[in-house]
Design an enzyme around this catalytic site. Sequence first.
Site, short mmCIF file in Angstrom:
data_model
loop_
_atom_site.label_atom_id
_atom_site.label_comp_id
_atom_site.label_asym_id
_atom_site.label_seq_id
_atom_site.Cartn_x
_atom_site.Cartn_y
_atom_site.Cartn_z
N LYS A 1 67.57 11.06 21.64
CA LYS A 1 68.37 11.83 22.59
C LYS A 1 67.46 12.64 23.52
CE LYS A 1 72.35 12.28 22.73
NZ LYS A 1 73.40 11.57 23.51
N ASP B 1 77.22 -2.54 28.89
CA ASP B 1 76.21 -2.08 27.95
C ASP B 1 75.16 -1.29 28.73
OD1 ASP B 1 74.05 -1.78 26.26
OD2 ASP B 1 74.14 -3.82 25.46
N THR C 1 75.57 7.12 17.86
CA THR C 1 75.79 8.45 17.28
C THR C 1 75.69 8.49 15.74
OG1 THR C 1 78.18 8.04 17.35
CG2 THR C 1 77.23 9.30 19.17
N TYR D 1 67.38 10.12 15.65
CA TYR D 1 68.47 10.40 16.60
C TYR D 1 68.04 11.47 17.60
CZ TYR D 1 73.02 12.31 18.15
OH TYR D 1 74.07 12.78 18.89
N THR E 1 72.34 16.82 22.59
CA THR E 1 72.64 17.33 21.24
C THR E 1 71.73 18.48 20.79
OG1 THR E 1 72.55 16.66 18.91
CG2 THR E 1 71.18 15.43 20.40
N ASP E 2 72.24 19.25 19.85
CA ASP E 2 71.43 20.30 19.20
C ASP E 2 70.31 19.70 18.36
OD1 ASP E 2 73.49 19.24 17.59
OD2 ASP E 2 73.53 20.98 16.27
N ALA F 1 76.71 6.77 23.31
CA ALA F 1 75.48 6.99 22.56
C ALA F 1 75.57 6.21 21.26
CB ALA F 1 75.30 8.48 22.25
#
Length: 309
Positions: free
Chosen positions: A136, A43, A69, A132, A108-109, A67
């Site tokens: 990130k 983890d 997600t 999210y 991520t975008d 992640a």
Amino acid sequence: MRREEEQKVRLALVGANGMLAGAVRSLAPENYDLVLLDLPDFDLTDKDRVLSVMNQVRPDVIVNCAAYTNVDGCETNEETALLVNGRGPGHLAEAAKEFGATLVHVSTDYVFDGTKNSPYTEEDAPNPQSAYGRSKLLGEQAILQSGLEKFFIIRTSWLYGPGGKNFVETIVRLAKDRDELRIVDDQVGSPTLTDDLARAIFGLLELDASPAFAKASAGRPLTPHGIYHFADEGECSWYEFAEAIVAHLLRAGTPLQMKRILPIATHEYPLPAVRPVYSVFSKEKYRRATGATVPHWRESLEVYFRTRN
Ligand SMILES: NC(=O)c1ccc[n+]([C@@H]2O[C@H](COP(=O)([O-])OP(=O)(O)OC[C@H]3O[C@@H](n4cnc5c(N)ncnc54)[C@H](OP(=O)(O)O)[C@@H]3O)[C@@H](O)[C@H]2O)c1
């Protein structure tokens, strides 16, 4: 130990059971020796565990595909998102620093707000609009602030590939089961096949060992490390992506229940998390660094359909 074993690159793959990790596993060059790490044994939110496992593994490279997600789930479980996506990468950076490994981290975008109307570069300021995206971005910052020098943060978008819940499989299922599909047409991005991203990861890792980057420049070592944007070439809305998927199914003679596919606006399909309206990436930095060409999303979609069972 035999000589060829000594020369293997030991890669600790974190989140090894996920969709992107599947592509990394299947496309790892022969000189890589993979150590697979995922829940429940590993983890990444447990810093002591991360450090003790990495102490045993002694990786040359850590690739983080783990992640939380579930983008909408992050809105109601922001604490978990912050732990997994925000804190976890920092633990990996600390381990990489301690054991001399290179860290590849996937972002991520959704760290962008989507208000631009030309491709996002690595210099553009993030401004996440969802839990999210915020989590990130914190993960990226944890790596940047860790003091680790050898890292690649690769931002990507709209991933799909074998072995995962993804948009392509959702559309295939819905087109078989429903009369009508209503798909959002006012969010534009770039679908990205996991295999293409896995190749990009190994391409960037090759630079890590490339003599071109070992040369000193103005007294400072010129290294390839840093943030990169990678997505498949081209752009489309979710509606256009769905249209391309359905067109493929029809060409292939797949029996479909679907009679109509309609474009709708985001507000007609409300979801808990705000998505960027526009999240196309400039891939110039990646292209200049690797000299590689980036496949167009339409070609990659055909590749996916050829290889999917
Ligand atoms: N999917 C997309 O459209 C997309 C777009 C842009 C960027 N990305 C990024 O790309 C990367 C890969 O995404 P993906 O779609 O391949 O993800 P995925 O299929 O959801 O896989 C993530 C993996 O990480 C594991 N994991 C979750 N929490 C963990 C923890 N605390 N410790 C260790 N492992 C943990 C998951 O295990 P469980 O399944 O047991 O939870 C799963 O095996 C992620 O960084 C994601 O943010 C994805």
